[in-house]
Design a protein around this motif. Structure first.
Motif, PDB file in Angstrom:
ATOM      1  N   HIS A 130       0.813  -1.219   0.000  1.00  0.00           N
ATOM      2  CA  HIS A 130       0.000   0.000   0.000  1.00  0.00           C
ATOM      3  C   HIS A 130       0.845   1.268   0.000  1.00  0.00           C
ATOM      4  N   SER A 131       2.156   1.145   0.192  1.00  0.00           N
ATOM      5  CA  SER A 131       3.029   2.318   0.222  1.00  0.00           C
ATOM      6  C   SER A 131       4.337   1.997  -0.486  1.00  0.00           C
ATOM      7  N   ASN A 132       4.885   2.997  -1.164  1.00  0.00           N
ATOM      8  CA  ASN A 132       6.153   2.820  -1.871  1.00  0.00           C
ATOM      9  C   ASN A 132       7.276   3.617  -1.210  1.00  0.00           C
ATOM     10  N   ASN A 133       7.088   4.021   0.029  1.00  0.00           N
ATOM     11  CA  ASN A 133       8.112   4.776   0.741  1.00  0.00           C
ATOM     12  C   ASN A 133       9.285   3.847   1.059  1.00  0.00           C
ATOM     13  N   PRO A 134      10.465   4.072   0.452  1.00  0.00           N
ATOM     14  CA  PRO A 134      11.593   3.155   0.642  1.00  0.00           C
ATOM     15  C   PRO A 134      12.125   3.119   2.072  1.00  0.00           C
ATOM     16  N   PHE A 181       9.214  -5.589   5.450  1.00  0.00           N
ATOM     17  CA  PHE A 181       9.079  -4.131   5.333  1.00  0.00           C
ATOM     18  C   PHE A 181       9.635  -3.669   3.994  1.00  0.00           C
ATOM     19  N   VAL A 182       9.056  -2.614   3.441  1.00  0.00           N
ATOM     20  CA  VAL A 182       9.505  -2.073   2.156  1.00  0.00           C
ATOM     21  C   VAL A 182      10.983  -1.693   2.225  1.00  0.00           C
ATOM     22  N   ARG A 183      11.400  -1.078   3.311  1.00  0.00           N
ATOM     23  CA  ARG A 183      12.810  -0.659   3.414  1.00  0.00           C
ATOM     24  C   ARG A 183      13.745  -1.859   3.340  1.00  0.00           C
ATOM     25  N   ASP A 184      13.358  -2.973   3.958  1.00  0.00           N
ATOM     26  CA  ASP A 184      14.194  -4.181   3.905  1.00  0.00           C
ATOM     27  C   ASP A 184      14.150  -4.818   2.520  1.00  0.00           C
ATOM     28  N   ALA A 185      12.979  -4.786   1.888  1.00  0.00           N
ATOM     29  CA  ALA A 185      12.846  -5.333   0.540  1.00  0.00           C
ATOM     30  C   ALA A 185      13.683  -4.536  -0.449  1.00  0.00           C
ATOM     31  N   LYS A 186      13.672  -3.195  -0.304  1.00  0.00           N
ATOM     32  CA  LYS A 186      14.477  -2.345  -1.191  1.00  0.00           C
ATOM     33  C   LYS A 186      15.973  -2.546  -0.933  1.00  0.00           C
ATOM     34  N   ALA A 187      16.341  -2.885   0.296  1.00  0.00           N
ATOM     35  CA  ALA A 187      17.752  -3.158   0.599  1.00  0.00           C
ATOM     36  C   ALA A 187      18.192  -4.452  -0.093  1.00  0.00           C
ATOM     37  N   CYS A 188      17.306  -5.436  -0.116  1.00  0.00           N
ATOM     38  CA  CYS A 188      17.617  -6.713  -0.805  1.00  0.00           C
ATOM     39  C   CYS A 188      17.606  -6.557  -2.318  1.00  0.00           C
ATOM     40  N   CYS A 189      16.687  -5.708  -2.783  1.00  0.00           N
ATOM     41  CA  CYS A 189      16.471  -5.587  -4.222  1.00  0.00           C
ATOM     42  C   CYS A 189      16.205  -4.119  -4.570  1.00  0.00           C
ATOM     43  N   PRO A 190      17.266  -3.333  -4.818  1.00  0.00           N
ATOM     44  CA  PRO A 190      17.106  -1.895  -5.079  1.00  0.00           C
ATOM     45  C   PRO A 190      16.222  -1.570  -6.290  1.00  0.00           C
ATOM     46  N   ASN A 191      16.125  -2.480  -7.254  1.00  0.00           N
ATOM     47  CA  ASN A 191      15.312  -2.242  -8.453  1.00  0.00           C
ATOM     48  C   ASN A 191      13.876  -2.735  -8.302  1.00  0.00           C
TER      49      ASN A 191
END
Length: 107
Positions: free
Chosen positions: A38-42, A65-75
């Protein structure tokens, strides 16, 4: 007289279901890591609801969490829920002449 009812059991993999339904409308994302949230806030603590197999190969999974997912996969591409599309797919699965029961098994 006998009545025969055919019963089919469908086991959708819920960790991938939501994102798979959305990706069918965006074929250019089919080979990219995609998740639904529901949110794209990295930096946010919103939780991933569903991730495709490409994203899962990077370690992204439901509940992360989105922040952890973005850390695993920046793209990682994060898309919002599309409840109308989910209802459309479930309506397609519910055929009047055939009884279909949906089950979800998570291991």
């Amino acid at each position: 007289m006998f009545t025969c009812v055919l019963k089919y059991f469908i086991f959708p993999f819920q960790d991938c279901f939501f994102v798979s339904v959305i990706i069918r409308n965006f074929p250019d994302l089919a080979d990219k890591p995609v998740a639904v949230c529901h949110s794209n806030n990295p930096r946010g603590t919103a939780e991933i609801s569903s991730a495709n197999y490409v994203a899962r190969n990077y370690g992204v999974k439901a509940g992360m969490f989105v922040r952890d997912a973005k850390a695993c996969c920046p793209n990682l591409v994060i898309l919002p829920y599309d409840f109308e599309a989910y209802e459309e797919v479930y309506a397609f699965l519910h055929i009047d002449s055939i009884i279909i029961e949906l089950y979800n098994c998570q291991f």
